[in-house]
Design a protein around this motif. Structure first.
Motif, PDB file in Angstrom:
ATOM      1  N   GLY A 175      42.488 135.108  73.113  1.00 18.03           N
ATOM      2  CA  GLY A 175      42.691 135.804  74.371  1.00 18.03           C
ATOM      3  C   GLY A 175      41.467 135.757  75.267  1.00 18.03           C
ATOM      4  O   GLY A 175      41.575 135.556  76.475  1.00 18.03           O
ATOM      5  N   VAL A 176      40.277 135.928  74.682  1.00 21.89           N
ATOM      6  CA  VAL A 176      39.037 135.877  75.456  1.00 21.89           C
ATOM      7  C   VAL A 176      38.843 134.489  76.048  1.00 21.89           C
ATOM      8  O   VAL A 176      38.430 134.337  77.212  1.00 21.89           O
ATOM      9  CB  VAL A 176      37.831 136.271  74.577  1.00 21.89           C
ATOM     10  N   LEU A 198      49.108 137.661  76.741  1.00 22.56           N
ATOM     11  CA  LEU A 198      48.948 139.052  76.319  1.00 22.56           C
ATOM     12  C   LEU A 198      50.120 139.525  75.460  1.00 22.56           C
ATOM     13  O   LEU A 198      49.937 140.260  74.499  1.00 22.56           O
ATOM     14  CB  LEU A 198      48.781 139.950  77.536  1.00 22.56           C
ATOM     15  N   SER A 199      51.318 139.098  75.792  1.00 23.90           N
ATOM     16  CA  SER A 199      52.480 139.507  75.002  1.00 23.90           C
ATOM     17  C   SER A 199      52.518 138.817  73.640  1.00 23.90           C
ATOM     18  O   SER A 199      53.215 139.284  72.741  1.00 23.90           O
ATOM     19  CB  SER A 199      53.774 139.203  75.764  1.00 23.90           C
ATOM     20  N   SER A 200      51.737 137.734  73.481  1.00 22.64           N
ATOM     21  CA  SER A 200      51.730 137.000  72.212  1.00 22.64           C
ATOM     22  C   SER A 200      50.668 137.505  71.245  1.00 22.64           C
ATOM     23  O   SER A 200      50.712 137.187  70.059  1.00 22.64           O
ATOM     24  CB  SER A 200      51.491 135.502  72.475  1.00 22.64           C
ATOM     25  N   LEU A 201      49.710 138.281  71.745  1.00 20.12           N
ATOM     26  CA  LEU A 201      48.612 138.741  70.894  1.00 20.12           C
ATOM     27  C   LEU A 201      49.037 139.933  70.041  1.00 20.12           C
ATOM     28  O   LEU A 201      49.930 140.694  70.414  1.00 20.12           O
ATOM     29  CB  LEU A 201      47.411 139.144  71.749  1.00 20.12           C
ATOM     30  N   ASN A 202      48.366 140.089  68.894  1.00 16.32           N
ATOM     31  CA  ASN A 202      48.622 141.274  68.084  1.00 16.32           C
ATOM     32  C   ASN A 202      48.127 142.513  68.824  1.00 16.32           C
ATOM     33  O   ASN A 202      47.338 142.424  69.774  1.00 16.32           O
ATOM     34  CB  ASN A 202      47.964 141.149  66.705  1.00 16.32           C
ATOM     35  N   ALA A 203      48.592 143.670  68.416  1.00 17.73           N
ATOM     36  CA  ALA A 203      48.324 144.905  69.151  1.00 17.73           C
ATOM     37  C   ALA A 203      46.831 145.176  69.289  1.00 17.73           C
ATOM     38  O   ALA A 203      46.356 145.572  70.358  1.00 17.73           O
ATOM     39  CB  ALA A 203      49.019 146.077  68.454  1.00 17.73           C
ATOM     40  N   ALA A 204      46.061 144.969  68.217  1.00 15.92           N
ATOM     41  CA  ALA A 204      44.624 145.245  68.261  1.00 15.92           C
ATOM     42  C   ALA A 204      43.925 144.323  69.248  1.00 15.92           C
ATOM     43  O   ALA A 204      43.072 144.766  70.034  1.00 15.92           O
ATOM     44  CB  ALA A 204      44.018 145.087  66.868  1.00 15.92           C
ATOM     45  N   ALA A 205      44.281 143.036  69.225  1.00 17.41           N
ATOM     46  CA  ALA A 205      43.668 142.076  70.146  1.00 17.41           C
ATOM     47  C   ALA A 205      44.025 142.402  71.583  1.00 17.41           C
ATOM     48  O   ALA A 205      43.195 142.312  72.487  1.00 17.41           O
ATOM     49  CB  ALA A 205      44.113 140.658  69.793  1.00 17.41           C
ATOM     50  N   ARG A 206      45.261 142.805  71.803  1.00 12.02           N
ATOM     51  CA  ARG A 206      45.693 143.138  73.161  1.00 12.02           C
ATOM     52  C   ARG A 206      44.939 144.361  73.687  1.00 12.02           C
ATOM     53  O   ARG A 206      44.496 144.379  74.840  1.00 12.02           O
ATOM     54  CB  ARG A 206      47.206 143.386  73.185  1.00 12.02           C
TER      55      ARG A 206
END
Length: 290
Positions: A175-176, A198-206
């Motif tokens: 994501g970064v 953003l919708s593809s990332l896990n909750a913590a990463a988002r």
């Protein structure tokens, strides 16, 4: 009806026509001829198949001054089982080959490991010696893009990486890296790709990325600022409705719709203040034009 994810994946290959050739060669180890241009061609194969059946994308690799077709790649995104595909995929390949008169490959793209196995099954066409084995790009074949410079050079590949690996441990780094690339995209791609990543990332990463964007992280892009602004607008609109309901006021559907449709923070701030004193929710909107 194709899903948003399906359509977004198709757009990645259309927006970066070389991506299909890159994945065939780099991820699947398939030889690809040297070419000077990769061009998106019509995927309408209605001469043979019904008009509601068409390949997701057809990419033609061109060589020389005459722009001669060296190879065609039929790209099919597959997110779920479809018993029609073993019958129509051979048609896509043969019709594309006949149209462009060049070797043709079938590249099936999926982000589900189980679907990768399903798509990889050889298709017995019934003709002696003709067994079509789809070339399948599953999540394991997609590189993990955590390098900002690589993401800038190939933003579509960065998005594909998020779709394939965003739920894993590398989700935050992916994501970064995408945020670094987002600033160089046009507004439309920035919005579509950003929402998809953003919708593809896990909750913590988002959560981490959202916090970075709000804090003015060094890779903050126009997309990041836009994303944060959208979040503030959504929260403010919800606050207006919550305030009205907490005061026991009935909120008509048209008022609710108008509040949620607002993109003006100043207007929403005014409505928050009005919601504290009005006795009828409809007075909220009449104040906007007074």
């Amino acid at each position: 009806m194709p899903s948003v994810t399906h359509e977004a994946l198709v757009e990645l290959f259309k927006n970066r026509p070389t991506l299909a050739a890159e994945m065939l060669q780099d991820a699947l180890g398939q030889p690809v001829p040297a070419f000077t241009e990769a061009r998106v061609e019509s995927s309408d194969l209605s001469e043979i198949v019904p008009s509601d059946r068409r390949a997701d994308a057809v990419i033609v690799l061109l060589v020389g001054e005459q722009q001669r077709p060296a190879m065609a790649i039929v790209v099919e995104v597959q997110l779920g089982p479809d018993l029609d595909k073993p019958y129509v995929w051979p048609v896509y390949v043969t019709q594309t080959r006949a149209r462009h008169r060049c070797p043709t490959r079938l590249l099936v793209v999926t982000i589900d490991p189980k679907m990768a196995r399903w798509c990889s099954q050889p298709i017995d066409t019934g003709h002696p010696g003709w067994l079509l084995v789809p070339l399948v790009l599953g999540p394991q074949g997609v590189p993990v893009i955590t390098d900002a410079e690589l993401a800038k050079a190939a933003p579509e590949l960065a998005v594909l990486s998020a779709l394939a690996h965003g739920q894993g441990e590398a989700g935050e780094a992916i994501g970064v890296a995408f945020l670094a690339a987002a600033a160089g995209l046009d507004e439309e791609r920035r919005a579509v790709y950003g929402d998809l990543v953003l919708s593809s990332l896990n909750a913590a990463a988002r959560r981490t990325l959202e916090a970075m964007m709000k804090a003015g992280y060094e890779f903050q892009s126009e997309f990041a600022r836009s994303y944060v602004a959208k979040g503030e607008i959504k929260a403010k609109a919800q606050a207006v409705l919550t305030f009205l309901e907490a005061r026991g006021l009935e909120v008509p559907a048209d008022v609710r719709e108008r509040v949620l449709a607002s993109t003006d923070l100043a207007e929403l701030d005014l409505w928050v203040r009005r919601a504290a004193v009005i006795n009828d929710a409809r007075e909220l909107l009449s104040s906007a034009t007074s």
